[in-house]
Design a protein around this motif. Structure first.
Motif, PDB file in Angstrom:
ATOM      1  N   VAL A 198       0.859  -1.198   0.000  1.00  0.00           N
ATOM      2  CA  VAL A 198       0.000   0.000   0.000  1.00  0.00           C
ATOM      3  C   VAL A 198       0.893   1.246   0.000  1.00  0.00           C
ATOM      4  CG1 VAL A 198      -1.682   1.320   1.343  1.00  0.00           C
ATOM      5  CG2 VAL A 198      -1.936  -1.148   1.120  1.00  0.00           C
ATOM      6  N   ASP A 199       0.543   2.207  -0.842  1.00  0.00           N
ATOM      7  CA  ASP A 199       1.361   3.399  -1.024  1.00  0.00           C
ATOM      8  C   ASP A 199       1.603   4.137   0.293  1.00  0.00           C
ATOM      9  OD1 ASP A 199       2.491   5.284  -3.187  1.00  0.00           O
ATOM     10  OD2 ASP A 199       1.296   6.613  -1.899  1.00  0.00           O
ATOM     11  N   ARG A 200       2.839   4.595   0.493  1.00  0.00           N
ATOM     12  CA  ARG A 200       3.217   5.224   1.760  1.00  0.00           C
ATOM     13  C   ARG A 200       2.390   6.482   2.048  1.00  0.00           C
ATOM     14  NH1 ARG A 200       9.403   6.399   2.371  1.00  0.00           N
ATOM     15  NH2 ARG A 200       9.577   4.144   2.156  1.00  0.00           N
ATOM     16  N   GLY A 201       2.036   7.190   0.981  1.00  0.00           N
ATOM     17  CA  GLY A 201       1.234   8.400   1.140  1.00  0.00           C
ATOM     18  C   GLY A 201      -0.102   8.130   1.816  1.00  0.00           C
ATOM     19  N   GLN A 202      -0.661   6.934   1.589  1.00  0.00           N
ATOM     20  CA  GLN A 202      -1.937   6.563   2.199  1.00  0.00           C
ATOM     21  C   GLN A 202      -1.809   6.482   3.715  1.00  0.00           C
ATOM     22  OE1 GLN A 202      -4.919   5.970   0.556  1.00  0.00           O
ATOM     23  NE2 GLN A 202      -3.930   6.700  -1.319  1.00  0.00           N
ATOM     24  N   TRP A 203      -0.684   5.892   4.184  1.00  0.00           N
ATOM     25  CA  TRP A 203      -0.442   5.798   5.625  1.00  0.00           C
ATOM     26  C   TRP A 203      -0.316   7.200   6.218  1.00  0.00           C
ATOM     27  CZ3 TRP A 203       0.417   0.999   8.151  1.00  0.00           C
ATOM     28  CH2 TRP A 203       0.551  -0.106   7.299  1.00  0.00           C
ATOM     29  N   GLU A 204       0.489   8.010   5.531  1.00  0.00           N
ATOM     30  CA  GLU A 204       0.761   9.350   6.054  1.00  0.00           C
ATOM     31  C   GLU A 204      -0.518  10.171   6.107  1.00  0.00           C
ATOM     32  OE1 GLU A 204       3.827  10.524   3.381  1.00  0.00           O
ATOM     33  OE2 GLU A 204       5.325   9.283   4.394  1.00  0.00           O
ATOM     34  N   ALA A 205      -1.322  10.081   5.054  1.00  0.00           N
ATOM     35  CA  ALA A 205      -2.579  10.826   5.015  1.00  0.00           C
ATOM     36  C   ALA A 205      -3.476  10.402   6.174  1.00  0.00           C
ATOM     37  CB  ALA A 205      -3.289  10.596   3.683  1.00  0.00           C
ATOM     38  N   GLY A 206      -3.532   9.085   6.417  1.00  0.00           N
ATOM     39  CA  GLY A 206      -4.356   8.574   7.504  1.00  0.00           C
ATOM     40  C   GLY A 206      -3.901   9.102   8.851  1.00  0.00           C
TER      41      GLY A 206
END
Lengths: 223, 217
Positions: A116-124
């Protein structure tokens, strides 16, 4: 060659074969659901858990993936039996299949989470989601979409591998076929028919998985 | 029931050699079938491509156990007295061919089309092109999944016990029937398999990482 094929005896045993087919279907479907139910928390723990738990899950997955399913069946049936957990062959089969299937599923789901794209974690995180919310509503849905088809192939392999549980005289398709072949002396015909049934099951499962994918991920969205 | 004795361990050691023997026979047979199928899948002739695709789908869509039984009983009907080793080796080869063939098909297809066209322009024949241009390049891509499949093949040899071939799994089953120490025997034998398979698994994933790095560079 003078051998004449004769399927009459197999036809007489058609209800037995249907029974065996339904048992294989039930065992496989249960195993798939249980494997996934075990694998999702285990894969998350494999990534984010305490180090002893990560090590334990890693060891389990590697052990299962690098030893024959047949030996695992013996360990469950005879090993747990002697440890006081006596059970029917069908229950032992389900436990062995799930112990095996879960290990492969953990590895596949883990790869999906990592993918899963790292940006998704950061956004969450920026949105202030708790780790549980982050996994449940952001990471896992995407991870499961990524690994859907590898998972589907693995589940079909589990269904095919379930034929090995006939070694402990269960009542699924392969065991029934063994009984029919010894009673009718038409082993080749019996196994030919059963092979065709297994192939039908593979095709059917593939169709069901395609339907599930459409319902879960593709319906109502632009391609 | 009788206690375990030294003879049991010798018996296990001997049957471990039969497991390895069956593995190498199946690997050889599966490689020949796999290469043939991969070349069919990448050939310009449509019926060959379809045949190979049908082979992949049918063999991968049916249990290896059924393939073993069908070949065991089928060759007997045809009048061959192959016995368990040849039948099991043949069945595992047929099975391995389907998986190796599909791995190698995608490896061949990963080699850029320009390579084939350049070879044709240079006037190289089909065999020369495959052997000296395509396969050396496909090999790099093919190695990690091929090594990974070897693990499946080692584990697959256990299925030969169903037709009475006395390899490691069948031998452990026989010893357990006589002594009934399931944890000790099956646990120990599973560690033997693990000792063969785990290094292969590690090697496969290491090669895969290295290949992935080479492509992202």
């Amino acid at each position: 060659m003078t051998y004449e094929f004769y399927f009459g005896d197999i036809w007489k045993a058609r209800w037995l074969l249907l029974d065996g087919t339904l048992t294989t279907l039930r065992l496989s479907a249960l195993c798939m659901v249980l494997s996934l139910a075990i694998a999702i928390p285990a894969a998350v723990s494999r990534i984010a858990g305490p180090s002893w738990l990560r090590g334990l899950i890693y060891a389990y997955v590697e052990y299962i993936r690098n030893t024959p399913f047949l030996i695992q069946i013996f360990l469950v049936y005879f090993g747990l039996g002697i440890a006081g957990f006596r059970m029917s062959p069908n229950s032992a089969a389900l436990i062995a299949m799930t112990a095996n299937g879960a290990a492969y599923t953990i590895e596949i789901v883990r790869a999906g989470i990592v993918g899963v794209d790292r940006g998704q974690w950061e956004a969450g995180r920026v949105l202030g989601l708790s780790p549980l919310q982050l996994y449940a509503s952001i990471v896992l849905p995407q991870a499961l979409k990524i690994v859907f088809w590898p998972l589907a192939s693995q589940f079909i392999l589990i269904m095919l591998a379930s034929s090995a549980v006939s070694v402990i005289a269960t009542s699924e398709l392969s065991s029934v076929t063994y009984d029919i072949s010894t009673q009718t002396f038409r082993a080749f015909e019996a196994y030919l028919v059963t092979t065709a049934i297994y192939f039908g099951l593979s095709v059917a499962f593939a169709a069901v998985f395609a339907l599930i994918f459409w319902l879960a991920f593709a319906r109502g969205r632009p391609a | 029931m009788r206690p375990l004795n030294l003879g049991d361990f010798l018996f296990l050691a001997q049957s471990a050699l039969w497991t390895l023997g069956l593995f190498f026979v199946s690997l050889a047979g599966g490689s020949v079938i796999g290469i043939a199928l991969a070349l069919m899948r990448t050939s310009p002739w449509r019926p060959l491509r379809w045949f190979a695709l049908g082979y992949f789908r049918v063999i991968q869509g049916t249990p290896v156990l059924m393939q073993i039984f069908l070949i065991y009983f089928g060759t007997a009907l045809l009048g061959f007295e192959f016995g368990a080793l040849v039948s099991a080796g043949l069945a595992l080869s047929v099975n391995a061919g389907a998986f190796l063939g599909e791995i190698w098909e995608s490896s061949i297809k990963s080699v850029s089309k320009g390579q084939v066209e350049a070879a044709r322009v240079l006037g190289l024949r089909y065999a020369t092109t495959q052997l000296h241009i395509i396969m050396p390049q496909a090999l790099r891509v093919a190695t990690p999944p091929t090594v990974g499949f070897l693990v499946q093949l080692v584990k697959g040899t256990a299925m030969a016990s169903f037709v009475g071939f006395v390899e490691l799994t069948r031998a452990s089953q026989m010893i357990n029937n006589a002594t009934f120490h399931p944890f000790l025997i099956f646990g120990g034998v599973s560690l033997l398999y693990f000792a063969i398979c785990w290094p292969l698994s590690l090697l496969s994933s290491r090669l895969e990482r290295r290949l992935a790095r080479a492509y992202t560079r």
